[in-house]
Scaffold this motif. Sequence first.
Motif, PDB file in Angstrom:
ATOM      1  N   HIS A 113      -5.766 -33.633   6.209  1.00 32.94           N
ATOM      2  CA  HIS A 113      -4.379 -33.173   6.070  1.00 32.94           C
ATOM      3  C   HIS A 113      -3.400 -34.306   6.401  1.00 32.94           C
TER       4      HIS A 113
ATOM      5  N   ASP B 196      -8.150 -31.755   9.855  1.00 31.48           N
ATOM      6  CA  ASP B 196      -6.867 -32.279  10.341  1.00 31.48           C
ATOM      7  C   ASP B 196      -6.645 -33.707   9.866  1.00 31.48           C
TER       8      ASP B 196
ATOM      9  N   THR C 101      -3.357 -36.786   3.585  1.00 27.93           N
ATOM     10  CA  THR C 101      -2.576 -36.249   2.465  1.00 27.93           C
ATOM     11  C   THR C 101      -1.088 -36.462   2.696  1.00 27.93           C
ATOM     12  N   LYS C 102      -0.645 -36.237   3.945  1.00 26.17           N
ATOM     13  CA  LYS C 102       0.773 -36.479   4.257  1.00 26.17           C
ATOM     14  C   LYS C 102       1.120 -37.958   4.154  1.00 26.17           C
TER      15      LYS C 102
END
Length: 217
Positions: free
Chosen positions: A158, A155, A161-162
């Motif tokens: 992720h 998480d 990455t955003k």
Amino acid sequence: MELIKLSSLLVIALLADCASALYFHIAEGERKCFIEEIPDDTTVIVNYKVELYDPKSGGFMQTTPGIGMHVEVRDPNDRILLSRVYSLEGMISFTSSTPGEHVICMYSNSTSWFSGSQLRVHLDIQVGEHAVDYANVAPKEKLTELQLRIRQLLDQVHQITKEQAYQRQREERFRQTSESTNQRVLWWSLLQTGVLVIIGYWQMRHLKSFFEAKKLV
């Protein structure tokens, strides 16, 4: 190369695995706003607690019935995502739909009980994976401690990455703005140069006509 990149992301995720809290004071009618840069499709949880100053004890009362806070959240396009009055202690949750600066504003819902006193507001803003309660995720999804930790790291990767995608979008907008500004400056300089050339040519023609009329040339 991919292994090094993934390892770097995991290190960043481990370093980012912390949440900071703060408190601030507000007076009667005062409004406090906070700006959070949030990627799109990101959950944000705001935990808060309000305390009223007690002049007798010189401290702040832990419980004060009747006190409430009006919370307003606006997205980067100045659209209202959330606007309502909450109790003296609670949790606010929303999910971003547009990447950019989100404004979270808080102010008292009334001044009749305030009497010019001062409020202390404890505030804890959690973004992305920090907004997930992993203590409840483990029993719900029947995860072991190792599986839960891997889920948490995934998480976090992720979310990073955003964040990187959002930063790339910001850089692209900045580059486009810079190129547009440079192009406008270039055209303005060419226009000024053209005007100066035309004025110089007109002055030369005017002087030539003047000298010819006076039969000086």
